[in-house]
Design a protein around this motif. Structure first.
Motif, PDB file in Angstrom:
ATOM      1  N   GLU A 147     -12.239  -5.813  -6.762  1.00 52.45           N
ATOM      2  CA  GLU A 147     -12.285  -5.644  -5.308  1.00 52.45           C
ATOM      3  C   GLU A 147     -11.193  -6.438  -4.602  1.00 52.45           C
ATOM      4  N   SER A 148     -10.416  -7.213  -5.359  1.00 53.18           N
ATOM      5  CA  SER A 148      -9.418  -8.104  -4.752  1.00 53.18           C
ATOM      6  C   SER A 148      -7.998  -7.780  -5.185  1.00 53.18           C
ATOM      7  N   LEU A 149      -7.738  -6.527  -5.543  1.00 52.19           N
ATOM      8  CA  LEU A 149      -6.424  -6.164  -6.077  1.00 52.19           C
ATOM      9  C   LEU A 149      -5.295  -6.480  -5.101  1.00 52.19           C
ATOM     10  N   SER A 150      -5.461  -6.084  -3.862  1.00 53.33           N
ATOM     11  CA  SER A 150      -4.392  -6.318  -2.886  1.00 53.33           C
ATOM     12  C   SER A 150      -4.193  -7.805  -2.623  1.00 53.33           C
ATOM     13  N   ASP A 151      -5.250  -8.593  -2.702  1.00 51.11           N
ATOM     14  CA  ASP A 151      -5.125 -10.035  -2.491  1.00 51.11           C
ATOM     15  C   ASP A 151      -4.268 -10.674  -3.579  1.00 51.11           C
ATOM     16  N   TYR A 152      -4.449 -10.238  -4.819  1.00 53.64           N
ATOM     17  CA  TYR A 152      -3.621 -10.765  -5.901  1.00 53.64           C
ATOM     18  C   TYR A 152      -2.148 -10.430  -5.670  1.00 53.64           C
TER      19      TYR A 152
ATOM     20  N   ILE B 192       2.796  -5.498   0.199  1.00 52.72           N
ATOM     21  CA  ILE B 192       2.177  -4.213  -0.061  1.00 52.72           C
ATOM     22  C   ILE B 192       2.217  -3.378   1.213  1.00 52.72           C
ATOM     23  N   HIS B 193       2.792  -2.188   1.114  1.00 54.60           N
ATOM     24  CA  HIS B 193       2.929  -1.325   2.285  1.00 54.60           C
ATOM     25  C   HIS B 193       1.717  -0.397   2.428  1.00 54.60           C
ATOM     26  N   SER B 194       1.576   0.156   3.612  1.00 54.77           N
ATOM     27  CA  SER B 194       0.415   1.001   3.897  1.00 54.77           C
ATOM     28  C   SER B 194       0.408   2.288   3.079  1.00 54.77           C
ATOM     29  N   ASP B 195       1.576   2.704   2.572  1.00 57.85           N
ATOM     30  CA  ASP B 195       1.642   3.931   1.777  1.00 57.85           C
ATOM     31  C   ASP B 195       1.553   3.648   0.281  1.00 57.85           C
ATOM     32  N   GLU B 196       1.090   2.462  -0.083  1.00 58.56           N
ATOM     33  CA  GLU B 196       0.949   2.093  -1.491  1.00 58.56           C
ATOM     34  C   GLU B 196      -0.524   1.828  -1.823  1.00 58.56           C
ATOM     35  N   VAL B 197      -0.868   2.082  -3.075  1.00 58.36           N
ATOM     36  CA  VAL B 197      -2.224   1.864  -3.570  1.00 58.36           C
ATOM     37  C   VAL B 197      -2.149   0.887  -4.738  1.00 58.36           C
ATOM     38  N   CYS B 198      -3.162   0.046  -4.859  1.00 55.36           N
ATOM     39  CA  CYS B 198      -3.208  -0.941  -5.948  1.00 55.36           C
ATOM     40  C   CYS B 198      -4.032  -0.400  -7.121  1.00 55.36           C
ATOM     41  N   TYR B 199      -3.537  -0.659  -8.314  1.00 54.66           N
ATOM     42  CA  TYR B 199      -4.212  -0.252  -9.544  1.00 54.66           C
ATOM     43  C   TYR B 199      -4.240  -1.445 -10.488  1.00 54.66           C
TER      44      TYR B 199
ATOM     45  N   ASN C 103      -3.187  -6.592 -15.609  1.00 54.21           N
ATOM     46  CA  ASN C 103      -1.970  -6.332 -14.841  1.00 54.21           C
ATOM     47  C   ASN C 103      -2.354  -5.572 -13.582  1.00 54.21           C
ATOM     48  N   VAL C 104      -2.207  -6.209 -12.426  1.00 52.83           N
ATOM     49  CA  VAL C 104      -2.481  -5.577 -11.136  1.00 52.83           C
ATOM     50  C   VAL C 104      -1.140  -5.132 -10.555  1.00 52.83           C
ATOM     51  N   PHE C 105      -1.045  -3.873 -10.133  1.00 55.41           N
ATOM     52  CA  PHE C 105       0.241  -3.353  -9.676  1.00 55.41           C
ATOM     53  C   PHE C 105       0.041  -2.351  -8.548  1.00 55.41           C
ATOM     54  N   ALA C 106       1.129  -2.034  -7.882  1.00 55.28           N
ATOM     55  CA  ALA C 106       1.088  -1.098  -6.760  1.00 55.28           C
ATOM     56  C   ALA C 106       1.988   0.096  -7.053  1.00 55.28           C
ATOM     57  N   ALA C 107       1.598   1.250  -6.505  1.00 53.33           N
ATOM     58  CA  ALA C 107       2.397   2.463  -6.621  1.00 53.33           C
ATOM     59  C   ALA C 107       2.249   3.275  -5.342  1.00 53.33           C
TER      60      ALA C 107
END
Length: 295
Positions: free
Chosen positions: A110-115, A122-129, A140-144
């Motif tokens: 639940e804290s992917l973006s915080d990491y 992190i931009h508004s058009d990106e999602v964390c995985y 490995n927490v990453f954005a795409a």
């Protein structure tokens, strides 16, 4: 301002095995690797572990998701294989700096973006995985980008696309090739303007980080600082290199002046290759082929 699409790509390399059979796509796995300038893919036969096809494209220097999607659309529409929808499985990895490793004990999905916010924007058009590693007890927490992910999912609606970050392919792959006779060893993966550095103590990952560089001097300075901080011996510790480098490049020459025990890395040992792949140096495409290890 009106959006103007700029479609720009060209084929850098294509290698196809004579074992490839279009009637067997359901037993083939398809691996994609997408960066700001490169798009690569390979096809692996799940029954024989043969790499049957590899293609590498330059897709310009754009970092706009709309332009990247438009370029991929044109590329895929002209390709006789990529629009097929009955692959065994598909993995899509992103080559970008938006990745952070989190220990299992501290991980909360639940804290992917915080990491990630501790490491990058992190931009508004990106999602964390995230991807839970089989080795190292870490995640490995990453954005795409949302639009790019959505386009791939729409293209293959009947398949569950496994989303990854290229760093995970390096971690999983290199950990299986670490020299267990060495207390500490360094692995380098060079991209066009950045390098991923991994340090192992036997098969344990001690350090992993990416840094940007504009020239060989900047590159060497970071490597030597890392060697000093992690107490490696530049005369004896082994350093393996993969990626965008060869023994004639200035990056290799300057490394060799200060690090004597340096060698090029090998392909994933679990994969098989026909004679057609002899034209490709073995230290290339490890970031793509290493996706095999990411389950």
């Amino acid at each position: 301002m009106a959006y103007i699409s700029v479609v720009d790509y060209h084929l850098v390399r294509k290698v196809k095995s004579n074992k490839f059979n279009v009637d067997h796509l359901s037993q083939y796995n398809l691996y994609f690797l997408l960066g700001k300038q490169h798009f690569k893919f390979c096809i692996i036969d799940t029954k024989s572990n043969y790499c049957l096809l590899l293609e590498d494209y330059l897709i310009g220097s754009n970092d706009q998701p709309d332009e990247i999607v438009d370029t991929l659309k044109v590329l895929f529409e002209s390709h006789h294989l990529l629009n097929a929808g009955f692959w065994g499985s598909i993995k899509l990895a992103f080559l970008n700096p938006k990745s952070v490793l989190v220990p299992n004990l501290l991980f909360d999905k639940e804290s992917l973006s915080d990491y990630l916010k501790l490491n990058c924007e992190i931009h508004s058009d990106e999602v964390c995985y995230y991807y839970k590693h089989n080795t190292g007890k870490m995640v490995n927490v990453f954005a795409a980008n949302k639009k790019i992910v959505a386009w791939f999912k729409e293209l293959y609606p009947n398949l569950n696309i496994h989303l990854l970050h290229y760093r995970s392919a390096l971690i999983e792959g290199i950990s299986r090739q670490s020299d267990t006779s060495q207390l500490k060893s360094m692995s380098l993966f060079l991209n066009i303007d950045s390098t991923e550095v991994l340090v192992h103590e036997r098969d344990k990952l001690l350090y992993c980080n990416q840094f940007d560089h504009q020239n060989p001097s900047e590159f060497l300075n970071y490597i030597m600082v890392t060697i000093d901080q992690l107490e490696l011996d530049p005369n004896f510790s082994k350093v393996h290199v993969w990626g965008n480098i060869n023994n004639k490049s200035e990056y290799f020459k300057i490394l060799y002046k200060f690090i004597r025990n340096i060698s090029f890395g090998k392909r994933p040992s679990v994969l098989n290759f026909g004679f057609e792949f002899d034209e490709i140096e073995e230290h290339l495409y490890f970031d793509l082929m290493g996706l095999y290890y990411c389950e």
